[in-house]
Design an enzyme around this catalytic site. Structure first.
Site, PDB file in Angstrom:
ATOM      1  CE  LYS A   1     -52.120 -16.635  -0.976  1.00 39.34           C
ATOM      2  NZ  LYS A   1     -51.839 -17.007  -2.390  1.00 39.34           N
TER       3      LYS A   1
ATOM      4  CE  LYS B   1     -46.426 -21.687  -5.006  1.00 45.79           C
ATOM      5  NZ  LYS B   1     -47.055 -21.355  -6.291  1.00 45.79           N
TER       6      LYS B   1
ATOM      7  CG  ASP C   1     -48.620 -16.770  -1.170  1.00 40.28           C
ATOM      8  OD1 ASP C   1     -49.030 -15.856  -1.910  1.00 40.28           O
ATOM      9  OD2 ASP C   1     -49.074 -17.935  -1.210  1.00 40.28           O
TER      10      ASP C   1
ATOM     11  CD  GLU D   1     -51.923 -20.985  -1.543  1.00 44.91           C
ATOM     12  OE1 GLU D   1     -51.862 -21.611  -2.623  1.00 44.91           O
ATOM     13  OE2 GLU D   1     -51.392 -19.870  -1.380  1.00 44.91           O
TER      14      GLU D   1
ATOM     15  NE  ARG E   1     -57.630 -20.007  -6.734  1.00 42.39           N
ATOM     16  CZ  ARG E   1     -57.388 -20.060  -8.042  1.00 42.39           C
ATOM     17  NH1 ARG E   1     -58.320 -20.495  -8.869  1.00 42.39           N
ATOM     18  NH2 ARG E   1     -56.232 -19.669  -8.540  1.00 42.39           N
TER      19      ARG E   1
END
Ligand code: BES
Ligand code: MN
Ligand code: ZN
Length: 519
Positions: free
Chosen positions: A253, A265, A276, A337, A339
Site C-alpha cells: 500500500k 480524519k 501510510d 482507501e 483496500r
C-alpha cells in the site's frame, strides 16, 4: 555503516582498536582469564551484572584494554530475542558518546539467529533520520565488528550476510517511511523504485494515470482523483529463479498521505498519515535486500501509490466505482482507501500466475487496537503460506499473529447499490477489511499483513520501524532454500565486501542461491 564478522575471543576483541567494546555475557559465567572476562565474571558474582537480558554494566578503562569504553551486556539464555534486547540497550546507552568504531563480541558461542539479531538490533538502535534536517548529525557508528568466539560456520556466515542485506532493506524502508509526504510523493517513490533496478536481476516499470485507466483500475483511480499529485503504479521484478518459475508477488500500500478524503480524519496526529506508504516502503526495502542476497526465487513487487486528499474532484461517500476485477464498489467511507487501491493491484497480480501473493498495508486502526505495536496482523487463505509467514516472523523477530477470515465477517460489506461496500461496521474492522481484499484474490494463494500498528512508532520515538522487511526477507530466502545453500553464495561474511548503496548498472550478477524446498 559497515559490518564485519570476525573470529574473536573477548581478549582479542579487547585488543581491537575501537571506541566502544560491547561484551555480550550469557548465563554461563565467562571462564577466560583475560581482564574483561574476569571482570564480567566477578561483576556477575557480585550481583552488579544480573543474569537478565538487557542489563548493562559500564567498565572504566580496564588495564590492557584498547577500546576507550567497555560495556558489558547480559544476554541471558543467548537466544535471538535476548541478544536483540541486550544489543539495543547497549547501543542506545552508548549513543551519547558518539562512538565511530564499535566491536560487539559474544563471550560464548553464538548461533546464526543470535548473530543476525545482533546485527539488526545494532543497526536499528543506531539509526538516525537526517534527510529533511538542515544541520543533521548522522549516525555516529561507521564501523561495526561482530566477534564470534569460534570460526563462523556456513550457517552463521550466511546469517550474518543476510542480516547485513536485511539492514540495508530495513533502512531503505525507514528512509521512505520517515520522509514527509512532500518529500515522498508517488512520483518520488517511483523514482526510488527505478533506482533499485540498478541492482542485479531487478527490473522496474512505472505506470501513470493513463495506463491505470486503460487497465480499468477504477477503484485505485477513484482514490487518486482528489489529489494534485499524479498516481503511480510501480512494478518491480527480481529474477533469481528460472524464467518460468512462478513468482511470489508482494503488493505494498503506497498512500503517500491519507487525509481520509471527504470522510476527513481528525487533525490530531494526522501527520502520522505520511506513514501510510510503509507497505510500499517495505516492498522497496525487500527488493533492496533481494538485490544483495540474490536468492534463487522470482519476486514481483506491485505498488499502487497516490495521495488520499479532500478536494473538489475527490471521490464522495456513496460513489460507486468499477474495479479492475469488474466488481462494483460503493465507497461509503473515503477513508477506507487502502483496500481500494490494493484491490486493483491484487487483480493485476493475477497476470503473473503467482505461487503466492502477499499484500502489506497500514490498513486499519482496528488492527492497532487488536495487536498494538508488537505483532502485525496476518490473514491468509492458504495454510502453508500462513505458517511459512508465521515462522519467518519468529525467525526474524518481526512477528505477526494470524486473525480469522470466516465468511460471516463479510456480512457487513453488503451494499444496496453495488456488488460490495468498502466498509462494514466498527466491529472487527481489521478482519472486515481483509474480507474485502479477499474478494479479489480467488485465483491464487494469498496472505495479507496489516502493519498499521507495527510500521511506525508514535510519540517521542516517532519514526518508521522498517517492518516487515525482516519478515519478508526471511520468508523469501527461506523459500529459496537460503540457509543451507551457502555453496553458491560468497563463503563467509568476513570476506564479503560491505553492502554497497547501489551496485553499478553493469555489476555482474552472482549466481543465485540454489532452491531447496518448495515452500
Ligand atoms: N491508513 C488508515 C489506517 C490507519 C489508521 C493506520 C490509524 C494506522 C493508524 C486507513 O486508510 C484508514 O483510514 N482506515 C480506516 C478504515 C475505516 C474507515 C473503516 C480506519 O481504520 O479508521
Ligand atoms: Mn484511510
Ligand atoms: Zn490509509
Amino acid at each position: 555503516m559497515d559490518f564485519q564478522l570476525k573470529t574473536l575471543t573477548v581478549a582479542q576483541a579487547a585488543a581491537e582498536k575501537s571506541d566502544l567494546l560491547i561484551v555480550l555475557v550469557g548465563s554461563a559465567l565467562p571462564t577466560a582469564k583475560d581482564p574483561v572476562s574476569v571482570l564480567a565474571a566477578s561483576a556477575r558474582k557480585a550481583g552488579d551484572l544480573p543474569d537478565k537480558a538487557g542489563k548493562l554494566l559500564a567498565l572504566y578503562r580496564p588495564e590492557t584494554v584498547v577500546p576507550s569504553r567497555v560495556l558489558l551486556a547480559a544476554i541471558g539464555d543467548g537466544k535471538a530475542a535476548s541478544v536483540r534486547g541486550a544489543v539495543s540497550a547497549a547501543v542506545a546507552a552508548a549513543k551519547a558518546n558518539g562512538p565511530k568504531r564499535v566491536v560487539i563480541v559474544f563471550a560464548q558461542p553464538a548461533d546464526a539467529a543470535a548473530v543476525a539479531a545482533a546485527v539488526t538490533a545494532a543497526a536499528d538502535a543506531s539509526y538516525v533520520y537526517t534527510t529533511t534536517k538542515s544541520k543533521a548529525e548522522p549516525r555516529s557508528i561507521r564501523h561495526l565488528t561482530l566477534g564470534v568466539s569460534e570460526a563462523a560456520s556456513p550457517a552463521v556466515a550466511t546469517a550474518f550476510d543476510d542480516a547485513r542485506a536485511t539492514v540495508a532493506g530495513i533502512e531503505l524502508a525507514k528512509e521512505w517511511g520517515n520522509r514527509p509526504a512532500n518529500h515522498a510523493t508517488p512520483t518520488l517513490l517511483a523514482e526510488a523504485a527505478k533506482g533499485l533496478a540498478k541492482l542485479p536481476r531487478i527490473k522496474c516499470e512505472v505506470l501513470g494515470p493513463k495506463e491505470v485507466d486503460k487497465l480499468g483500475m477504477g477503484a485505485f483511480a477513484a482514490v487518486a482523483q482528489g489529489s494534485a499529485e499524479p498516481l503511480r503504479f510501480i512494478v518491480l521484478r527480481y529474477q533469481g529463479g528460472a524464467k518460468d518459475e512462478a513468482p511470489v508477488v508482494l503488493v505494498g500500500k503506497g498512500i503517500t498521505f491519507d487525509t481520509g478524503g471527504v470522510s476527513l480524519k481528525p487533525a490530531a496526529e494526522m501527520d502520522e498519515m505520511k506513514f501510510d506508504m510503509c507497505g510500499a516502503a517495505s516492498v522497496l526495502g525487500t527488493f533492496r535486500a533481494l538485490g544483495a542476497i540474490q536468492p534463487a526465487i522470482n519476486v514481483v513487487g506491485l505498488i499502487p501509490s497516490c495521495e488520499n486528499m479532500n478536494d473538489g474532484k475527490a471521490v464522495k461517500p456513496g460513489d460507486v466505482v468499477t474495479s479492475m476485477s469488474g466488481q462494483t464498489i460503493e465507497i461509503l467511507n473515503t477513508d477506507a482507501e487502502g483496500r481500494l487501491i490494493l484491490c486493483d493491484a491484487l487483480s493485476y497480480a493475477k497476470r503473473f500466475d503467482p505461487a503466492a501473493v502477499i499484500d502489506i498495508a497500514t490498513l486499519t486502526g482496528a488492527c492497532v487496537v487488536a495487536l498494538g505495536g508488537v505483532r502485525s496482523g496476518l490473514f491468509a487463505s492458504d495454510e502453508s503460506l500462513a505458517s511459512a509467514l508465521e515462522s519467518a516472523g519468529e525467525a526474524s523477530q518481526d512477528r505477526c499473529w494470524r486473525l480469522p477470515l470466516d465468511d460471516d465477517y463479510a456480512e457487513g460489506l453488503k451494499s444496496n447499490f453495488a456488488d460490495v461496500a468498502n466498509i462494514a461496521g466498527r466491529a472487527g474492522g481489521a478482519i472486515t477489511a481483509a474480507k474485502f481484499l479477499q474478494r479479489f484474490t480467488a485465483d491464487y494463494a494469498w496472505a495479507h499483513l496489516d502493519i498499521a500498528g507495527t510500521a511506525w512508532k508514535s510519540g517521542a520515538a516517532k519514526g518508521s520501524t522498517g517492518r516487515p522487511v525482516g519478515l519478508l526477507v526471511s520468508y523469501l530466502t527461506n523459500r529459496a532454500g537460503n540457509s543451507n545453500a551457502a555453496a553458491t553464495a560468497p563463503k563467509a561474511g568476513m570476506a564479503a565486501k560491505p553492502v554497497k548503496k547501489a551496485a553499478s548498472p553493469k555489476a555482474p550478477a552472482k549466481p543465485a542461491r540454489k532452491a531447496r524446498s518448495a515452500q
